[in-house]
Design an enzyme around this catalytic site. Sequence first.
Site, PDB file in Angstrom:
ATOM      1  N   ARG A   1      10.516  -2.517  11.447  1.00 39.88           N
ATOM      2  CA  ARG A   1       9.411  -1.979  12.253  1.00 39.88           C
ATOM      3  C   ARG A   1       9.080  -2.953  13.373  1.00 39.88           C
ATOM      4  NH1 ARG A   1       4.650  -0.065   8.185  1.00 39.88           N
ATOM      5  NH2 ARG A   1       3.420  -1.036   9.823  1.00 39.88           N
TER       6      ARG A   1
ATOM      7  N   ARG B   1      -1.619  -8.948  13.124  1.00 38.58           N
ATOM      8  CA  ARG B   1      -2.130  -7.925  12.198  1.00 38.58           C
ATOM      9  C   ARG B   1      -2.990  -8.575  11.106  1.00 38.58           C
ATOM     10  NH1 ARG B   1       3.185  -5.254  10.367  1.00 38.58           N
ATOM     11  NH2 ARG B   1       1.921  -3.801   9.173  1.00 38.58           N
TER      12      ARG B   1
ATOM     13  N   LYS C   1       0.826  -1.220   0.000  1.00 39.86           N
ATOM     14  CA  LYS C   1       0.000   0.000   0.000  1.00 39.86           C
ATOM     15  C   LYS C   1       0.859   1.268   0.000  1.00 39.86           C
ATOM     16  CE  LYS C   1      -2.558  -0.711   3.686  1.00 39.86           C
ATOM     17  NZ  LYS C   1      -2.086  -2.011   4.164  1.00 39.86           N
TER      18      LYS C   1
ATOM     19  N   ARG D   1     -10.293   1.224   8.414  1.00 40.16           N
ATOM     20  CA  ARG D   1      -9.774  -0.084   8.805  1.00 40.16           C
ATOM     21  C   ARG D   1     -10.899  -1.007   9.277  1.00 40.16           C
ATOM     22  NH1 ARG D   1      -4.037   0.488   8.499  1.00 40.16           N
ATOM     23  NH2 ARG D   1      -3.045  -1.264   9.537  1.00 40.16           N
TER      24      ARG D   1
ATOM     25  N   ARG E   1      11.132  -7.022   5.464  1.00 38.25           N
ATOM     26  CA  ARG E   1      11.104  -5.585   5.171  1.00 38.25           C
ATOM     27  C   ARG E   1      12.024  -4.810   6.116  1.00 38.25           C
ATOM     28  NH1 ARG E   1       5.361  -2.478   4.794  1.00 38.25           N
ATOM     29  NH2 ARG E   1       5.176  -2.838   7.033  1.00 38.25           N
TER      30      ARG E   1
END
Length: 216
Positions: A160, A171, A13, A88, A127
């Site tokens: 992160r 998540r 995103k 969300r 990531r």
Amino acid sequence: MRLVLLGPPGAGKGTQAAAVKDRLGIAHISTGDMLRGAIAAGTPLGRKAKQIVDGGNLVPDDVITEMVRERLGAPDVKRGFLLDGYPRNLEQAKSLDSILDGMGQKLDLVVSLKLSDAEIVSRLSGRRTCDGCGLPFHITSAPPKYSGICDYCGNTLSQRADDREEVILRRLAVYAAQTAPLGAFYRDKGILAEIDATGGILQVQERIIAALAGGR
Ligand code: AMP
């Protein structure tokens, strides 16, 4: 254009939003980036949100909706916006409708990125982001020249806190339970474009551009 970008964590995103924003000259509004900024700056909102964000859970609707309401009133949003990470859940989607109603506006399109859970875990756990310039890397698909160092500005790369595997799974569960139902909500309104998010960044970008041009 007024757009929402939906998709599970790791679907790309943020990356795709940056490209669409540049192409259309509209504001990119990422609630995740806004929260991370507040956490880094140690604001009252940041202190309240840190534990929730680090645990992979959702910040309360009223807090996040107020943040978005304020942001949507800013001058740079006049030409349009791309919301990334908001809404969300259904409550937030209804709040967004009412904020836009109040401004005499409505959404043009909701782009929903689709990706399997296995691909998401692999993308997110590898990531890394530069602490200095914010550029994204991936330990296998887009590694830096020197491990842990940004190719562009030489700062350290970090992971992160919510990209650790156990938080990723949390998540994904939150996404499936709360965010995925938004697909049906926007499909019923006739403004949903579902996009295959597998493949390279540019390939996905082309699919999004085709959807924006009306080919959904
Ligand atoms: P993101 O960068 O969009 O993946 O968001 C990172 C984290 O910020 C999420 O896991 C949530 O904890 C929080 N967050 C971002 N957007 C929202 C939202 N619209 N509602 C509630 N929490 C959010």
